[in-house]
Design a protein around this motif. Sequence first.
Motif: not given
Length: 367
Positions: A189-193, A273-277, A282-284, A289-290
């Motif tokens: 659920a975190v990685v897919l979006p 949220f990760v995708a928006c920042v 690669q950054q995502a 994972f961070f």
Amino acid sequence: MWGRLYGLIGKEFAQMLRDPVVLFLIFWLTTLEVAMCTMAIGMDVKNLKLGLVDNDRTEVSRAFVRELTSADTFVLAGVFASPRDAERRFRRGQLDALVEVPPNFGARVTAGRRATVGVVVDGSNADVAARARAYIVEMTSRFAAARYAGATVMAKGVQPAVRVWYNPNLTNTNFVALAMIAQAGFMLAVVLPAAGLVREKQSGTLEQIRVTPIRAHEMFVAKVLPPVVVSTGALFPSLLVARLLGVPVSGDLLTFVALNLIFLLSAVSIGVFVACVTSTLQQALLTSFFGLFPLLFLSGSVTPIESMPRWLQMGAEASPLRHGIAIITGLFLKGAGWSELWPHAVALALIGVSLFSASWWLFRRQW
């Protein structure tokens, strides 16, 4: 609007279904994560929540309770009239063990006769239960040795009669299987979006979509809904595997699906949220994972939360995985329901609403 939304959702499903990407493990722990996880991992279980049923209420029984709580192993979390009165506290995860002192306990100890103490241990986490049982046996033996002036405990000492609830065999299979289900759904659920939205940015298709009549909220919903559906669908094969492993199902499956949906929404909010920042895939992935590793170690699946420093225990409450594992183990092993698990649902809802609000604000500005 509905036609555009259906088209966007169909596009997202098509992209995911025709692109079975293997999730890459790119990044290992940073210095901060190494320090945090090292402090979280510990072999000794401390501050276990102890309940008490004192049917004797004498100086001897009070001395026995003081022996159990003299160190930092147990913390007296409640006094009850009977073990049944403490059952709801067990289901909520607010008790790790319960000691029942029988009537005439003080008289039997004073007379040098054998006295049996009842002990109930929460066996949903086998490691914690085994350590709690061992601690109680050790402390009881120490109390008996002092009271009986060195007489053998087996001959005339205070004997704990231990009963383990929810996992009588103290096997780790049930807990590990359920924890893995929660972790798999959480990572998915975190990685897919995160990957889906950033891929649109990196490929330039998001710029093309912006010149179409598609609105920002339609795109936002289209990026959120498919990962939730896919993650929920992936849950059922995992449940089948757990069933084949012999994991019991004590709770209601519909309640589990509803609570798991709240859990997955909070996890998706992290990915969005990760995708928006971030701007590139690669950054995502690196950012995901961070955050995934600290959340994993703070979930209680690797090491008991009770053994962590106090500030890390407070930080664990912000981990959706910590509440997700509590929900799935409570439902499957303890038969808990909404009345016991609603605090975890509220915590997950607060996490999800906060991150979705921040994500929407960032997404709207970028649109």
